[in-house]
Motif scaffolding. Sequence first.
Motif, mmCIF file in Angstrom:
data_model
loop_
_atom_site.group_PDB
_atom_site.id
_atom_site.type_symbol
_atom_site.label_atom_id
_atom_site.label_comp_id
_atom_site.label_asym_id
_atom_site.label_seq_id
_atom_site.Cartn_x
_atom_site.Cartn_y
_atom_site.Cartn_z
ATOM 1 N N MET A 1 0.846 -1.196 0.000
ATOM 2 C CA MET A 1 0.000 0.000 0.000
ATOM 3 C C MET A 1 0.880 1.245 0.000
ATOM 4 O O MET A 1 1.701 1.439 0.893
ATOM 5 C CB MET A 1 -0.915 0.000 1.226
ATOM 6 C CG MET A 1 -1.926 1.135 1.255
ATOM 7 S SD MET A 1 -3.047 1.017 2.685
ATOM 8 C CE MET A 1 -1.946 1.528 4.015
ATOM 9 N N ASP A 2 0.709 2.076 -0.997
ATOM 10 C CA ASP A 2 1.451 3.327 -1.079
ATOM 11 C C ASP A 2 0.740 4.374 -0.222
ATOM 12 O O ASP A 2 -0.461 4.614 -0.401
ATOM 13 C CB ASP A 2 1.522 3.778 -2.539
ATOM 14 C CG ASP A 2 2.246 5.101 -2.681
ATOM 15 O OD1 ASP A 2 3.289 5.267 -2.047
ATOM 16 O OD2 ASP A 2 1.747 5.979 -3.414
ATOM 17 N N THR A 3 1.468 4.969 0.710
ATOM 18 C CA THR A 3 0.854 5.949 1.598
ATOM 19 C C THR A 3 1.576 7.279 1.495
ATOM 20 O O THR A 3 2.790 7.332 1.275
ATOM 21 C CB THR A 3 0.892 5.483 3.065
ATOM 22 O OG1 THR A 3 2.253 5.258 3.453
ATOM 23 C CG2 THR A 3 0.094 4.208 3.241
ATOM 24 N N LYS A 130 -8.050 -3.243 0.364
ATOM 25 C CA LYS A 130 -6.809 -3.505 -0.376
ATOM 26 C C LYS A 130 -6.479 -2.345 -1.328
ATOM 27 O O LYS A 130 -6.204 -2.538 -2.511
ATOM 28 C CB LYS A 130 -6.901 -4.816 -1.165
ATOM 29 C CG LYS A 130 -7.041 -6.054 -0.274
ATOM 30 C CD LYS A 130 -7.078 -7.324 -1.098
ATOM 31 C CE LYS A 130 -7.027 -8.568 -0.231
ATOM 32 N NZ LYS A 130 -8.160 -8.702 0.673
ATOM 33 N N SER A 131 -6.511 -1.153 -0.799
ATOM 34 C CA SER A 131 -6.246 0.037 -1.612
ATOM 35 C C SER A 131 -4.770 0.118 -1.994
ATOM 36 O O SER A 131 -3.890 -0.132 -1.165
ATOM 37 C CB SER A 131 -6.631 1.290 -0.826
ATOM 38 O OG SER A 131 -7.989 1.231 -0.453
ATOM 39 N N ASP A 132 -4.503 0.467 -3.242
ATOM 40 C CA ASP A 132 -3.122 0.621 -3.696
ATOM 41 C C ASP A 132 -2.497 1.885 -3.112
ATOM 42 O O ASP A 132 -1.303 1.920 -2.826
ATOM 43 C CB ASP A 132 -3.068 0.684 -5.229
ATOM 44 C CG ASP A 132 -3.451 -0.633 -5.870
ATOM 45 O OD1 ASP A 132 -3.223 -1.680 -5.238
ATOM 46 O OD2 ASP A 132 -3.987 -0.609 -6.996
ATOM 47 N N SER A 133 -3.304 2.929 -2.978
ATOM 48 C CA SER A 133 -2.793 4.218 -2.531
ATOM 49 C C SER A 133 -3.756 4.846 -1.533
ATOM 50 O O SER A 133 -4.963 4.882 -1.768
ATOM 51 C CB SER A 133 -2.613 5.147 -3.732
ATOM 52 O OG SER A 133 -2.194 6.421 -3.326
ATOM 53 N N THR A 160 -1.033 -2.732 7.229
ATOM 54 C CA THR A 160 -0.180 -3.699 6.533
ATOM 55 C C THR A 160 0.583 -4.622 7.479
ATOM 56 O O THR A 160 1.028 -5.686 7.065
ATOM 57 C CB THR A 160 0.838 -2.961 5.635
ATOM 58 O OG1 THR A 160 1.600 -2.045 6.440
ATOM 59 C CG2 THR A 160 0.115 -2.186 4.538
#
Length: 233
Positions: A1-3, A130-133, A160
């Motif tokens: 996951m990009d945060t 399950k968000s990518d960003s 995560t």
Amino acid sequence: MDTRFVGITELVEAPSVAVVVDVMRAFTVAAWAFAQGAEKIVLAESLDDALALKARHPERVALKDGPPAPGFDMVNSPGMLRSVDLGGRTVVQKTTAGTVGALAVKDASLVLCAGFVVAEATAQVLRTRKSDSVTFVVTGEDGQADEDLACAQYIARRATEAGTDAAEFLRRAAESRAAAELAEGVRRGVHPDDVALCLELDRFPFAMVAAPEDSLMVLRPCAVPSLADDASI
């Protein structure tokens, strides 16, 4: 996951998923309002808008930052709100940072509003989606409020890494400028228990989702089943 972690003024476009964090005290207050039976919370654009909404719907409960003021029923204090019966009521909330942050990302596909009291439930929503960003909006002090940043970083880690310990994040929040100002009476409309209540980890088994409804941004609780089951044990 990009945060990423940004202040309100750093938002240049609507993120796909936003987590708006205001620990002391907007979204701790919002969580307590739901725990006390509130059906929904309307996030007002301004104090005048909050008063106008209250005038059109006198049965609503209007609250704001700072000292009591004409037209408002309550102030933005979890310590004061926790003894109020809000069963089935609609709350109108206007604060300096939290509500502003939520309104700034109103075009996102998912807006979660959070503090430590709903941290695990918020992280679980992010895990399930399950968000990518995910963009974390650090609302206090132009994005520099360490209590909000600590909470945002903790939720991001929990999303995560389920084994992440909260102790260091809570310590940072407890030592933040906002905590000191609340404890020392620099801010008005404060209950002596406000700081402690804002630092109660996972006090409630629900997340809080904000979405447009009839041209207004409305916050509602979102049940997280496994946490609700744990809370009943």
